[in-house]
Design an enzyme around this catalytic site. Structure first.
Site, PDB file in Angstrom:
ATOM      1  N   SER A 120       9.465  -7.547  -5.876  1.00 17.32           N
ATOM      2  CA  SER A 120       8.496  -6.385  -5.468  1.00 17.32           C
ATOM      3  C   SER A 120       8.434  -5.831  -6.691  1.00 17.32           C
ATOM      4  CB  SER A 120       9.016  -5.710  -4.672  1.00 17.32           C
ATOM      5  OG  SER A 120       9.036  -5.848  -2.838  1.00 17.32           O
ATOM      6  N   LYS A 154       4.328  -4.675  -6.943  1.00 18.22           N
ATOM      7  CA  LYS A 154       3.534  -3.730  -6.807  1.00 18.22           C
ATOM      8  C   LYS A 154       3.573  -3.029  -8.082  1.00 18.22           C
ATOM      9  CE  LYS A 154       5.469  -4.114  -1.852  1.00 18.22           C
ATOM     10  NZ  LYS A 154       6.907  -4.616  -1.962  1.00 18.22           N
ATOM     11  N   SER A 208       8.943   0.540  -1.582  1.00 13.86           N
ATOM     12  CA  SER A 208       7.981  -0.875  -1.707  1.00 13.86           C
ATOM     13  C   SER A 208       7.434  -0.771  -0.143  1.00 13.86           C
ATOM     14  CB  SER A 208       9.210  -1.598  -2.071  1.00 13.86           C
ATOM     15  OG  SER A 208       8.898  -2.631  -2.673  1.00 13.86           O
TER      16      SER A 208
END
Length: 439
Positions: free
Chosen positions: A213, A216, A276
């Site tokens: 993640s 992102k 997230s």
């Protein structure tokens, strides 16, 4: 004795006479029967003959009547045919007259339409010329406005940059670059000095890995660079079933939006980073580019612009594992370096807590979201303040994090680690690296 024979003869004569009488009577009856039969036969013959004559006469009468009727019908049909021919001739003459009148009217209308079309064409040409002139003027005005806006945006972006940092996003290793301490659990690690552009220490930082993640961060950066920031609180995006199904099926972290919710774009920015949220990231990508696929293309173009596309390539906006979704720890440091140069990205990445406003129906409630990495490291001694951070996790990548620290003496550093065994190991690896290499 002489009388006895006479008596017998008399008796025989009487019997003969009686028998003769009976015979004559039978003959008479027979004759009468024959006569009666003959009479009956004669009458029958006469009746049959009369019936046949009657039938023949009747047939002749019927034939004569049929012939008369047929003649009448033929005469009537002939008369009707003559009348029909006369009517058809009259109708044809009428139709021809109507067609001639219609042709004359059509010719007149065609002439009028041609005149009107010519007038319309001239008017359209004049209008098109006027519109082209106006459009050219508008395009020139829009181009000038766009140029001014771009210049203003560039000036604003330059003004928003953190002063004193190395302008280049390339981090260079030199003779002073060292290995990270053995008590750092992460398989991949790097810490960079943003003022000098040097790699201070690292471990397999140029080896390709899955960024989970941490992806992102680039999702945030590409979105912010391609949307109208003046509409962050006015534009919204509706959460649809495709988004919620994807998040649920892949068991991804999320903000907690429901189908039909319409969060603002600002909420999507914060939702992508703080918890997230895969739901926020997918909605943000679709809002920005129309689809995740188109947004991914924009992400990879950004990797090219940053000069790291040889070792970095992304296939999705959320960090889901994919063999073709990869980068190095140093690539992620470069991505975070670009993000903190953007004021909006820096604000989102540095936020500890954000309350997402209600975005559903009347019963909708606000959602509190936190950047748990910042909240867990804020009380640790890192010789400064960890200002921005983004974590990541998938099974194939372990626990990951990228963070930006301002040290007590005014230094600026980026630290990236990946493949730690658990959340706290990841946090303490950052603490260890900041404690060891910053003042």
């Amino acid at each position: 004795m002489a009388d006895h024979p006479n008596k017998e003869s008399e008796a025989r004569r009487r019997r003969r006479r009686a028998e003769e009488r009976r015979r004559r009577e039978r003959q008479i009856r027979m004759q009468r029967t024959i006569v009666a039969v003959l009479i009956v036969l004669a009458m029958t013959v006469i009746g049959v003959t009369a019936f046949r004559i009657h039938k023949r006469n009747k047939a002749k009468e019927e034939a004569a009547l049929a012939a008369s009727r047929q003649a009448a019908e033929e005469a009537a049909a002939l008369e009707a045919s003559r009348q029909a021919a006369e009517e058809e001739a009259a109708l044809e003459a009428s139709r021809q007259a109507a067609e001639e009148a219609a042709a004359l009217e059509a010719s007149r209308q065609a002439a009028e339409e041609a005149a009107a079309l010519e007038a319309s064409r001239k008017a359209a040409e004049e209008e098109a010329a006027l519109a082209a002139s106006r459009e050219k003027a508008e395009e020139e005005g829009a181009l000038a406005a766009s140029r001014r806006a771009a210049e203003e945006a560039k000036e604003k972006a330059e003004a928003a940059k953190i002063p004193g940092l190395n302008e280049s996003y390339d981090f260079i290793a030199d003779k002073n670059t060292t290995s990270v301490p053995d008590d750092v659990d992460s398989a991949y690690a790097v810490i960079c000095d943003l003022k000098s552009g040097k790699i201070i220490a690292g471990r397999d930082y140029d080896t390709i890995m899955n960024p989970a993640s941490m992806t992102k961060i680039l999702t945030l950066l590409v979105a912010v660079e391609n949307i109208n920031l003046s509409r962050l609180d006015t534009d919204t995006y509706e959460i649809h079933q495709g988004i919620t199904d994807y998040v649920f099926t892949n068991q991804m972290s999320q903000v907690g939006f429901n189908i039909g919710d319409t969060p603002t774009i600002r909420s999507l920015l914060y939702g992508t980073i703080l918890p997230s949220g895969a739901d926020a990231a997918l909605a943000l990508a679709e809002y920005t580019a129309g689809s995740e696929e188109m947004f991914v293309k924009m992400m990879n173009k950004k990797l090219e612009a940053l000069g790291i596309s040889d070792t970095a390539h992304f296939t999705n906006v959320v960090g889901a594992y994919d063999e073709d979704h990869y980068c190095t720890a140093l690539d992620m440091a470069t991505i975070l370096r670009a993000a903190i140069d953007n004021e909006t990205c820096r604000e989102v990445l540095s936020c500890h807590y954000y309350e997402v406003p209600p975005s559903g129906g009347e019963d909708s409630e606000s959602i509190g979201i936190s950047n748990w990495f910042l909240r867990r490291i804020e009380d640790k001694d890192t010789h400064g303040e960890v200002v921005c951070a983004k974590t990541g996790y998938v099974g194939e990548a372990g626990f990951c994090a990228a963070s930006y620290q301002v040290s007590d003496d005014g230094g600026h550093y980026i630290c990236v680690t990946a493949d730690a065994p658990d959340t706290w190991s990841c946090i303490y690896d950052h603490v260890e690296l900041y404690e060891t290499y910053t003042n």
